[in-house]
Design a protein around this motif. Structure first.
Motif, PDB file in Angstrom:
ATOM      1  N   MET A 234     -12.579  -9.071  -8.050  1.00 23.31           N
ATOM      2  CA  MET A 234     -13.535 -10.135  -7.964  1.00 23.31           C
ATOM      3  C   MET A 234     -14.033 -10.460  -9.368  1.00 23.31           C
ATOM      4  O   MET A 234     -14.188  -9.601 -10.205  1.00 23.31           O
ATOM      5  N   ASP A 235     -14.338 -11.743  -9.580  1.00 30.15           N
ATOM      6  CA  ASP A 235     -14.817 -12.168 -10.885  1.00 30.15           C
ATOM      7  C   ASP A 235     -16.233 -11.667 -11.117  1.00 30.15           C
ATOM      8  O   ASP A 235     -17.045 -11.607 -10.203  1.00 30.15           O
ATOM      9  N   ASP A 236     -16.518 -11.341 -12.370  1.00 34.68           N
ATOM     10  CA  ASP A 236     -17.855 -10.904 -12.726  1.00 34.68           C
ATOM     11  C   ASP A 236     -18.767 -12.083 -13.036  1.00 34.68           C
ATOM     12  O   ASP A 236     -19.970 -11.917 -13.171  1.00 34.68           O
ATOM     13  N   ALA A 237     -18.188 -13.278 -13.180  1.00 31.85           N
ATOM     14  CA  ALA A 237     -18.994 -14.449 -13.505  1.00 31.85           C
ATOM     15  C   ALA A 237     -19.899 -14.799 -12.331  1.00 31.85           C
ATOM     16  O   ALA A 237     -19.514 -14.669 -11.176  1.00 31.85           O
ATOM     17  N   ALA A 238     -21.099 -15.242 -12.650  1.00 33.93           N
ATOM     18  CA  ALA A 238     -22.041 -15.647 -11.608  1.00 33.93           C
ATOM     19  C   ALA A 238     -21.540 -16.927 -10.940  1.00 33.93           C
ATOM     20  O   ALA A 238     -20.866 -17.745 -11.564  1.00 33.93           O
ATOM     21  N   TYR A 239     -21.888 -17.072  -9.688  1.00 38.11           N
ATOM     22  CA  TYR A 239     -21.455 -18.260  -8.940  1.00 38.11           C
ATOM     23  C   TYR A 239     -22.183 -19.493  -9.464  1.00 38.11           C
ATOM     24  O   TYR A 239     -23.402 -19.499  -9.614  1.00 38.11           O
ATOM     25  N   ASN A 240     -21.426 -20.521  -9.739  1.00 36.00           N
ATOM     26  CA  ASN A 240     -21.988 -21.785 -10.211  1.00 36.00           C
ATOM     27  C   ASN A 240     -22.117 -22.724  -9.015  1.00 36.00           C
ATOM     28  O   ASN A 240     -21.113 -23.133  -8.442  1.00 36.00           O
ATOM     29  N   PRO A 241     -23.336 -23.080  -8.614  1.00 32.61           N
ATOM     30  CA  PRO A 241     -23.504 -23.928  -7.432  1.00 32.61           C
ATOM     31  C   PRO A 241     -23.149 -25.396  -7.653  1.00 32.61           C
ATOM     32  O   PRO A 241     -23.116 -26.170  -6.700  1.00 32.61           O
ATOM     33  N   ASP A 242     -22.856 -25.785  -8.878  1.00 30.71           N
ATOM     34  CA  ASP A 242     -22.500 -27.174  -9.160  1.00 30.71           C
ATOM     35  C   ASP A 242     -21.150 -27.502  -8.520  1.00 30.71           C
ATOM     36  O   ASP A 242     -20.145 -26.843  -8.816  1.00 30.71           O
ATOM     37  N   PRO A 243     -21.091 -28.512  -7.651  1.00 31.32           N
ATOM     38  CA  PRO A 243     -19.813 -28.861  -7.002  1.00 31.32           C
ATOM     39  C   PRO A 243     -18.692 -29.185  -7.995  1.00 31.32           C
ATOM     40  O   PRO A 243     -17.522 -28.958  -7.704  1.00 31.32           O
ATOM     41  N   LYS A 244     -19.034 -29.696  -9.171  1.00 33.23           N
ATOM     42  CA  LYS A 244     -18.018 -30.044 -10.167  1.00 33.23           C
ATOM     43  C   LYS A 244     -17.312 -28.816 -10.731  1.00 33.23           C
ATOM     44  O   LYS A 244     -16.268 -28.930 -11.341  1.00 33.23           O
ATOM     45  N   ALA A 245     -17.892 -27.641 -10.508  1.00 33.02           N
ATOM     46  CA  ALA A 245     -17.323 -26.402 -11.042  1.00 33.02           C
ATOM     47  C   ALA A 245     -16.276 -25.805 -10.113  1.00 33.02           C
ATOM     48  O   ALA A 245     -15.801 -24.698 -10.358  1.00 33.02           O
ATOM     49  N   HIS A 246     -15.890 -26.525  -9.066  1.00 36.55           N
ATOM     50  CA  HIS A 246     -14.981 -25.973  -8.059  1.00 36.55           C
ATOM     51  C   HIS A 246     -13.798 -26.903  -7.775  1.00 36.55           C
ATOM     52  O   HIS A 246     -13.722 -27.516  -6.711  1.00 36.55           O
ATOM     53  N   PRO A 247     -12.859 -27.001  -8.715  1.00 34.20           N
ATOM     54  CA  PRO A 247     -11.718 -27.898  -8.496  1.00 34.20           C
ATOM     55  C   PRO A 247     -10.845 -27.469  -7.319  1.00 34.20           C
ATOM     56  O   PRO A 247     -10.236 -28.318  -6.658  1.00 34.20           O
ATOM     57  N   GLY A 248     -10.790 -26.182  -7.024  1.00 30.71           N
ATOM     58  CA  GLY A 248     -10.012 -25.721  -5.869  1.00 30.71           C
ATOM     59  C   GLY A 248     -10.587 -26.244  -4.571  1.00 30.71           C
ATOM     60  O   GLY A 248      -9.854 -26.664  -3.673  1.00 30.71           O
ATOM     61  N   LEU A 249     -11.908 -26.228  -4.475  1.00 31.14           N
ATOM     62  CA  LEU A 249     -12.557 -26.771  -3.283  1.00 31.14           C
ATOM     63  C   LEU A 249     -12.321 -28.275  -3.181  1.00 31.14           C
ATOM     64  O   LEU A 249     -12.120 -28.804  -2.093  1.00 31.14           O
ATOM     65  N   HIS A 250     -12.327 -28.957  -4.314  1.00 31.13           N
ATOM     66  CA  HIS A 250     -12.068 -30.397  -4.297  1.00 31.13           C
ATOM     67  C   HIS A 250     -10.642 -30.704  -3.841  1.00 31.13           C
ATOM     68  O   HIS A 250     -10.428 -31.648  -3.077  1.00 31.13           O
TER      69      HIS A 250
ATOM     70  N   TRP B 280     -16.244 -30.817  -0.652  1.00 33.15           N
ATOM     71  CA  TRP B 280     -16.426 -31.637  -1.849  1.00 33.15           C
ATOM     72  C   TRP B 280     -17.790 -31.359  -2.476  1.00 33.15           C
ATOM     73  O   TRP B 280     -17.945 -31.367  -3.679  1.00 33.15           O
ATOM     74  N   ARG B 281     -18.759 -31.067  -1.628  1.00 34.09           N
ATOM     75  CA  ARG B 281     -20.114 -30.779  -2.098  1.00 34.09           C
ATOM     76  C   ARG B 281     -20.369 -29.273  -2.264  1.00 34.09           C
ATOM     77  O   ARG B 281     -21.496 -28.862  -2.474  1.00 34.09           O
ATOM     78  N   ALA B 282     -19.309 -28.476  -2.152  1.00 36.36           N
ATOM     79  CA  ALA B 282     -19.358 -27.012  -2.351  1.00 36.36           C
ATOM     80  C   ALA B 282     -20.395 -26.347  -1.446  1.00 36.36           C
ATOM     81  O   ALA B 282     -21.178 -25.513  -1.869  1.00 36.36           O
TER      82      ALA B 282
END
Length: 156
Positions: free
Chosen positions: A1-17, A99-101
């Motif tokens: 698992m990634d150690d980076a904190a979750y970014n709630p900004d929808p733009k930060a999730h191209p896989g979800l898009h 799209w809105r994460a």
């Protein structure tokens, strides 16, 4: 698992898009199919089914074909169109949420795609080919991306 904190900004999730676009396309196609089914109507649908059966299943007995034809009536066409429209609504709702994460959309998509995996394996066993492998791989990738999103959210 990634150690980076979750970014709630929808733009930060191209896989979800990407998955949202895929699910949205499925929803739009399902709506078009439901509308076409209603526009086509039971009579033209019976003619098309008869032509398809005659062309692709020449040894189908007359009893089987007549049973299929008897089930194609205005009520069954409307019920089928309603079920397809409900499926389309779910796909479009999921696409909007992804799209809105939204977390609920990741859960909905993960569970929905994972539910297809046993069917994909069954299809691969009975009809091996590049298309069944491709379908299995696409569903596995979707489940993995959505599960990864869910796991990252839990680390918040």
């Amino acid at each position: 698992m990634d150690d980076a904190a979750y970014n709630p900004d929808p733009k930060a999730h191209p896989g979800l898009h990407a998955i949202a676009l895929f699910e949205g396309a499925k929803g739009v196609l399902a709506l078009a199919f439901a509308g076409g089914l209603l526009a086509f109507g039971p009579d033209r649908l019976r003619e098309s089914v008869q032509a398809i059966v005659t062309r692709f299943i020449p040894d189908a007995g007359p009893g089987v074909v007549s049973q299929w034809m008897a089930r194609i009536n205005p009520e069954s066409v409307h019920v089928a169109a309603l079920i397809i429209a409900m499926y389309a609504g779910m796909r479009l709702l999921e696409a909007w949420g992804l799209w809105r994460a939204r977390a609920w959309a990741s859960w909905l998509g993960c569970i929905g795609s994972a539910a297809y995996l046993p069917l994909d394996v069954y299809a691969l066993y009975h009809h091996p080919g590049w298309h069944t492998w491709a379908l299995l791989v696409v569903n596995l990738v979707i489940v993995w991306v959505l599960w990864r999103d869910i796991r990252r959210r839990r680390s918040i």
